[in-house]
Design a protein around this motif. Structure first.
Motif, PDB file in Angstrom:
ATOM      1  N   ALA A  57     -55.220  14.400 -13.709  1.00 24.38           N
ATOM      2  CA  ALA A  57     -53.963  14.114 -14.407  1.00 24.38           C
ATOM      3  C   ALA A  57     -53.549  12.655 -14.223  1.00 24.38           C
ATOM      4  O   ALA A  57     -53.085  11.999 -15.171  1.00 24.38           O
ATOM      5  CB  ALA A  57     -52.864  15.043 -13.905  1.00 24.38           C
ATOM      6  N   VAL A  58     -53.713  12.143 -13.011  1.00 24.88           N
ATOM      7  CA  VAL A  58     -53.350  10.751 -12.746  1.00 24.88           C
ATOM      8  C   VAL A  58     -54.259   9.805 -13.523  1.00 24.88           C
ATOM      9  O   VAL A  58     -53.797   8.811 -14.109  1.00 24.88           O
ATOM     10  CB  VAL A  58     -53.410  10.472 -11.228  1.00 24.88           C
ATOM     11  CG1 VAL A  58     -53.247   8.978 -10.951  1.00 24.88           C
ATOM     12  CG2 VAL A  58     -52.327  11.252 -10.501  1.00 24.88           C
ATOM     13  N   ILE A  59     -55.550  10.110 -13.547  1.00 29.22           N
ATOM     14  CA  ILE A  59     -56.493   9.275 -14.298  1.00 29.22           C
ATOM     15  C   ILE A  59     -56.141   9.272 -15.782  1.00 29.22           C
ATOM     16  O   ILE A  59     -56.125   8.218 -16.437  1.00 29.22           O
ATOM     17  CB  ILE A  59     -57.936   9.767 -14.076  1.00 29.22           C
ATOM     18  CG1 ILE A  59     -58.389   9.439 -12.647  1.00 29.22           C
ATOM     19  CG2 ILE A  59     -58.894   9.134 -15.094  1.00 29.22           C
ATOM     20  CD1 ILE A  59     -59.717  10.068 -12.271  1.00 29.22           C
ATOM     21  N   ALA A  60     -55.842  10.445 -16.323  1.00 30.41           N
ATOM     22  CA  ALA A  60     -55.506  10.538 -17.746  1.00 30.41           C
ATOM     23  C   ALA A  60     -54.258   9.719 -18.073  1.00 30.41           C
ATOM     24  O   ALA A  60     -54.207   9.004 -19.088  1.00 30.41           O
ATOM     25  CB  ALA A  60     -55.308  11.994 -18.147  1.00 30.41           C
ATOM     26  N   ALA A  61     -53.244   9.813 -17.208  1.00 28.35           N
ATOM     27  CA  ALA A  61     -52.012   9.056 -17.439  1.00 28.35           C
ATOM     28  C   ALA A  61     -52.260   7.556 -17.319  1.00 28.35           C
ATOM     29  O   ALA A  61     -51.722   6.760 -18.094  1.00 28.35           O
ATOM     30  CB  ALA A  61     -50.939   9.501 -16.453  1.00 28.35           C
ATOM     31  N   PHE A  62     -53.077   7.160 -16.364  1.00 22.96           N
ATOM     32  CA  PHE A  62     -53.396   5.742 -16.196  1.00 22.96           C
ATOM     33  C   PHE A  62     -54.168   5.210 -17.397  1.00 22.96           C
ATOM     34  O   PHE A  62     -53.856   4.140 -17.927  1.00 22.96           O
ATOM     35  CB  PHE A  62     -54.212   5.542 -14.918  1.00 22.96           C
ATOM     36  CG  PHE A  62     -54.770   4.154 -14.763  1.00 22.96           C
ATOM     37  CD1 PHE A  62     -53.954   3.115 -14.337  1.00 22.96           C
ATOM     38  CD2 PHE A  62     -56.101   3.878 -15.055  1.00 22.96           C
ATOM     39  CE1 PHE A  62     -54.461   1.824 -14.200  1.00 22.96           C
ATOM     40  CE2 PHE A  62     -56.616   2.599 -14.919  1.00 22.96           C
ATOM     41  CZ  PHE A  62     -55.785   1.565 -14.484  1.00 22.96           C
ATOM     42  N   GLU A  63     -55.175   5.946 -17.850  1.00 22.96           N
ATOM     43  CA  GLU A  63     -55.995   5.490 -18.969  1.00 22.96           C
ATOM     44  C   GLU A  63     -55.198   5.433 -20.270  1.00 22.96           C
ATOM     45  O   GLU A  63     -55.461   4.586 -21.133  1.00 22.96           O
ATOM     46  CB  GLU A  63     -57.218   6.393 -19.132  1.00 22.96           C
ATOM     47  CG  GLU A  63     -58.229   6.231 -18.006  1.00 22.96           C
ATOM     48  CD  GLU A  63     -59.436   7.124 -18.177  1.00 22.96           C
ATOM     49  OE1 GLU A  63     -60.479   6.831 -17.561  1.00 22.96           O
ATOM     50  OE2 GLU A  63     -59.340   8.134 -18.928  1.00 22.96           O
ATOM     51  N   ALA A  64     -54.206   6.318 -20.400  1.00 19.82           N
ATOM     52  CA  ALA A  64     -53.373   6.289 -21.601  1.00 19.82           C
ATOM     53  C   ALA A  64     -52.565   4.994 -21.669  1.00 19.82           C
ATOM     54  O   ALA A  64     -52.300   4.469 -22.762  1.00 19.82           O
ATOM     55  CB  ALA A  64     -52.432   7.491 -21.612  1.00 19.82           C
ATOM     56  N   LYS A  65     -52.188   4.461 -20.526  1.00 20.18           N
ATOM     57  CA  LYS A  65     -51.422   3.225 -20.478  1.00 20.18           C
ATOM     58  C   LYS A  65     -52.321   1.995 -20.381  1.00 20.18           C
ATOM     59  O   LYS A  65     -51.940   0.898 -20.813  1.00 20.18           O
ATOM     60  CB  LYS A  65     -50.463   3.263 -19.284  1.00 20.18           C
ATOM     61  CG  LYS A  65     -49.536   2.070 -19.216  1.00 20.18           C
ATOM     62  CD  LYS A  65     -48.527   2.213 -18.089  1.00 20.18           C
ATOM     63  CE  LYS A  65     -47.579   1.012 -18.060  1.00 20.18           C
ATOM     64  NZ  LYS A  65     -46.581   1.139 -16.984  1.00 20.18           N
ATOM     65  N   ASN A  66     -53.496   2.168 -19.797  1.00 16.31           N
ATOM     66  CA  ASN A  66     -54.439   1.068 -19.585  1.00 16.31           C
ATOM     67  C   ASN A  66     -55.719   1.377 -20.358  1.00 16.31           C
ATOM     68  O   ASN A  66     -56.721   1.810 -19.783  1.00 16.31           O
ATOM     69  CB  ASN A  66     -54.728   0.902 -18.091  1.00 16.31           C
ATOM     70  CG  ASN A  66     -53.497   0.534 -17.294  1.00 16.31           C
ATOM     71  OD1 ASN A  66     -53.195  -0.636 -17.073  1.00 16.31           O
ATOM     72  ND2 ASN A  66     -52.755   1.559 -16.849  1.00 16.31           N
ATOM     73  N   THR A  67     -55.671   1.162 -21.650  1.00 19.65           N
ATOM     74  CA  THR A  67     -56.768   1.588 -22.529  1.00 19.65           C
ATOM     75  C   THR A  67     -58.037   0.767 -22.354  1.00 19.65           C
ATOM     76  O   THR A  67     -59.077   1.113 -22.907  1.00 19.65           O
ATOM     77  CB  THR A  67     -56.317   1.518 -23.993  1.00 19.65           C
ATOM     78  OG1 THR A  67     -55.874   0.179 -24.293  1.00 19.65           O
ATOM     79  CG2 THR A  67     -55.168   2.498 -24.251  1.00 19.65           C
ATOM     80  N   ASP A  68     -57.951  -0.323 -21.595  1.00 14.16           N
ATOM     81  CA  ASP A  68     -59.118  -1.164 -21.364  1.00 14.16           C
ATOM     82  C   ASP A  68     -59.868  -0.800 -20.083  1.00 14.16           C
ATOM     83  O   ASP A  68     -60.814  -1.484 -19.699  1.00 14.16           O
ATOM     84  CB  ASP A  68     -58.706  -2.634 -21.318  1.00 14.16           C
ATOM     85  CG  ASP A  68     -57.600  -2.909 -20.302  1.00 14.16           C
ATOM     86  OD1 ASP A  68     -56.931  -1.944 -19.883  1.00 14.16           O
ATOM     87  OD2 ASP A  68     -57.400  -4.084 -19.932  1.00 14.16           O
ATOM     88  N   VAL A  69     -59.442   0.266 -19.407  1.00 11.40           N
ATOM     89  CA  VAL A  69     -60.085   0.695 -18.161  1.00 11.40           C
ATOM     90  C   VAL A  69     -60.522   2.145 -18.280  1.00 11.40           C
ATOM     91  O   VAL A  69     -59.764   2.994 -18.773  1.00 11.40           O
ATOM     92  CB  VAL A  69     -59.139   0.539 -16.947  1.00 11.40           C
ATOM     93  CG1 VAL A  69     -59.856   0.940 -15.656  1.00 11.40           C
ATOM     94  CG2 VAL A  69     -58.626  -0.893 -16.844  1.00 11.40           C
ATOM     95  N   ASP A  70     -61.718   2.435 -17.806  1.00  8.41           N
ATOM     96  CA  ASP A  70     -62.271   3.791 -17.789  1.00  8.41           C
ATOM     97  C   ASP A  70     -62.505   4.182 -16.331  1.00  8.41           C
ATOM     98  O   ASP A  70     -63.295   3.531 -15.631  1.00  8.41           O
ATOM     99  CB  ASP A  70     -63.585   3.815 -18.578  1.00  8.41           C
ATOM    100  CG  ASP A  70     -64.124   5.223 -18.771  1.00  8.41           C
ATOM    101  OD1 ASP A  70     -63.384   6.176 -18.487  1.00  8.41           O
ATOM    102  OD2 ASP A  70     -65.287   5.357 -19.194  1.00  8.41           O
ATOM    103  N   VAL A  71     -61.809   5.205 -15.859  1.00  8.28           N
ATOM    104  CA  VAL A  71     -61.911   5.637 -14.463  1.00  8.28           C
ATOM    105  C   VAL A  71     -62.793   6.877 -14.386  1.00  8.28           C
ATOM    106  O   VAL A  71     -62.496   7.900 -15.001  1.00  8.28           O
ATOM    107  CB  VAL A  71     -60.526   5.943 -13.859  1.00  8.28           C
ATOM    108  CG1 VAL A  71     -60.666   6.334 -12.382  1.00  8.28           C
ATOM    109  CG2 VAL A  71     -59.604   4.743 -13.999  1.00  8.28           C
ATOM    110  N   LYS A  72     -63.869   6.781 -13.635  1.00  9.90           N
ATOM    111  CA  LYS A  72     -64.779   7.908 -13.430  1.00  9.90           C
ATOM    112  C   LYS A  72     -64.463   8.579 -12.093  1.00  9.90           C
ATOM    113  O   LYS A  72     -64.438   7.920 -11.049  1.00  9.90           O
ATOM    114  CB  LYS A  72     -66.235   7.439 -13.438  1.00  9.90           C
ATOM    115  CG  LYS A  72     -66.671   6.805 -14.753  1.00  9.90           C
ATOM    116  CD  LYS A  72     -66.623   7.814 -15.897  1.00  9.90           C
ATOM    117  CE  LYS A  72     -67.153   7.206 -17.188  1.00  9.90           C
ATOM    118  NZ  LYS A  72     -67.035   8.148 -18.332  1.00  9.90           N
ATOM    119  N   LEU A  73     -64.221   9.884 -12.125  1.00 14.07           N
ATOM    120  CA  LEU A  73     -63.872  10.632 -10.913  1.00 14.07           C
ATOM    121  C   LEU A  73     -65.122  11.074 -10.176  1.00 14.07           C
ATOM    122  O   LEU A  73     -66.051  11.631 -10.763  1.00 14.07           O
ATOM    123  CB  LEU A  73     -63.026  11.855 -11.279  1.00 14.07           C
ATOM    124  CG  LEU A  73     -62.592  12.752 -10.121  1.00 14.07           C
ATOM    125  CD1 LEU A  73     -61.711  11.998  -9.140  1.00 14.07           C
ATOM    126  CD2 LEU A  73     -61.881  13.998 -10.642  1.00 14.07           C
TER     127      LEU A  73
END
Length: 435
Positions: A53-69
């Motif tokens: 959920a945190v990754i999804a919220a972060f990526e929605a605001k920071n569209t230039d970053v892709d976070v892999k869990l």
């Protein structure tokens, strides 16, 4: 291991959130101009749910970053994995790990990137800031809430049997006798996941501190031992006493953490010694019964001094192996976790287990009963920090020793003596004077 495998919290850092894609560096770009970073956290299902959920919220605001869990085991296995990956320079770009004493064991000044000057650091709870620091530098943002150690109990069962939350150990044992007579396992244990066996020792520290206020200092200076301090020995004795009384669940040796949470939530067990970071996990283990679980502090000998032992959250860290554009992206992710938006993402994924460790983050209006129970202790000032936040020394073998004592393999005094030897090794490794 550090018992705090909890969930996200933090503060707002507009400056970091405003970083542009161009500042990330083209060498780290993925397809579409994105920078990819990896985030390593523990594999508890509830924790993974929050991380997603945190990754999804972060990526929605920071569209230039892709976070892999990426995930790791809990307990000593996961602890060893973190140390190995740091030693080999193969650590994820951002990772979750213990705060407090075990953070020092991974040599933060050598292995981690300091974040002392970041804007969000000023809003951290002072106690939390202390437990993610080394020397004059701060290294982590909070992954989770401030939580309390004690006993989860089944509220409908307590109502049915006319029981009250105990304030002394004698009252607790009397409740256990009534629960057993009703045909229910009085106390759940889950030794398949050995870290859970430590709670009766660790959560008892408020009682140790209330009786011996200088214990932590003397313990650190090699002037006080668990085996020779009656109040500190009591935690090991509680394990031995409950085992001898036949108060464990029949499958205590093979049961797992989530099974223990489910057992106390649905009424298969009356009690489960645990830290309130288990509240979010209850939402996974027994989603229909979260409100059936209450919480009380581990009882001691003096009802007038009854209170709860508190743990600070684990931390989110960036290893020194993270460089260039990935470092910029990792700092943005760390700052987002330490923001009201990060807290909101946390709360949207699972119930929180206690107050957040950042001034700008607020608890949701509706929290689980166990969290309200914990908050009552905190509001009343009936709380003490866990020993690992007052001393840098915590022996890594405690969970194996408490399994032995709780299983009847080793007596309480022998277990405490063995732990004192384990502590000695840890103190010597840390180079603490007097050992």
């Amino acid at each position: 291991m550090r018992l705090v495998t909890a969930l996200a919290a933090g503060t707002l850092s507009l400056a970091l959130s405003a970083c542009s894609a161009g500042s990330l560096g083209s060498s780290d770009d993925e397809g579409g101009g994105k920078t990819e970073i990896t985030f390593l956290t523990n594999n508890d299902p509830s924790n993974v749910k929050v991380a997603e959920a945190v990754i999804a919220a972060f990526e929605a605001k920071n569209t230039d970053v892709d976070v892999k869990l990426d995930t790791r085991p809990q307990g000593s296995e996961g602890d060893n994995l973190v140390k190995t990956r740091l030693a080999t320079g193969d650590m994820a770009d951002v990772f979750e790990y213990n705060s407090g004493s075990l953070l020092q064991a991974i040599a933060p000044q050598t292995n981690l990137t300091p974040v002392t000057g970041e804007a969000w650091v000023g809003d951290l709870d002072p106690t939390f800031k202390q437990v993610v620091s080394a020397g004059t530098d701060v290294y982590g943002s909070p992954w989770g809430a401030i939580v309390g150690g004690g006993i989860f109990y089944n509220k409908p069962l307590y109502t049915k049997l006319g029981l009250q939350a105990p304030k002394t150990w004698a009252e607790f044992m009397a409740n256990n006798a009534k629960i057993k007579a009703a045909g229910v396992a009085p106390v759940e244990q889950t030794y398949s996941e050995t870290w859970t066996s430590q709670i009766l020792v660790l959560a008892d520290f408020h009682n140790v501190s209330a009786a011996q206020p200088d214990f932590a200092g003397k313990y650190t200076n090699n002037q006080a031992k668990f085996a020779t301090t009656p109040q500190a020995l009591a935690g090991f004795q509680h394990l031995e006493e409950l085992k001898k009384a036949g108060y464990w669940n029949d499958d205590y040796a093979s049961a797992k953490y989530n099974e223990g949470l489910n057992a106390v939530a649905v009424g298969k067990a009356g009690h489960y010694p645990m830290i309130t970071f288990g509240v979010p996990a209850l939402d996974t283990a027994a989603p229909d019964n979260v409100n059936d679980v209450g919480f009380f502090a581990l009882p001691g000998d003096d009802a007038a001094k009854n209170g709860v032992t508190l743990w600070e959250p684990s931390g989110i860290y960036i290893p020194k192996s993270t460089e260039g554009g990935k470092l910029t992206a990792a700092k943005r992710f760390q700052a987002f976790i330490a923001s009201p938006e990060g807290c909101a993402a946390n709360a949207s994924a699972a119930p929180v287990g206690g107050p957040f460790a950042v001034k700008t983050c607020k608890l949701p209006d509706t929290v689980a009963p166990a969290v309200k129970d914990l908050s009552a202790y905190v509001d009343a000032g009936a709380a003490s920090p866990a020993l690992e936040f007052l001393s840098p020394i915590k022996g890594p073998a405690l969970e194996q020793i408490t399994v032995e004592v709780g299983s009847g393999i080793r007596g309480a005094t022998d277990g405490a003596k063995l732990y004192d030897e384990d502590v000695k090794k840890q103190a010597q490794q840390l180079g603490i004077k007097g050992w």
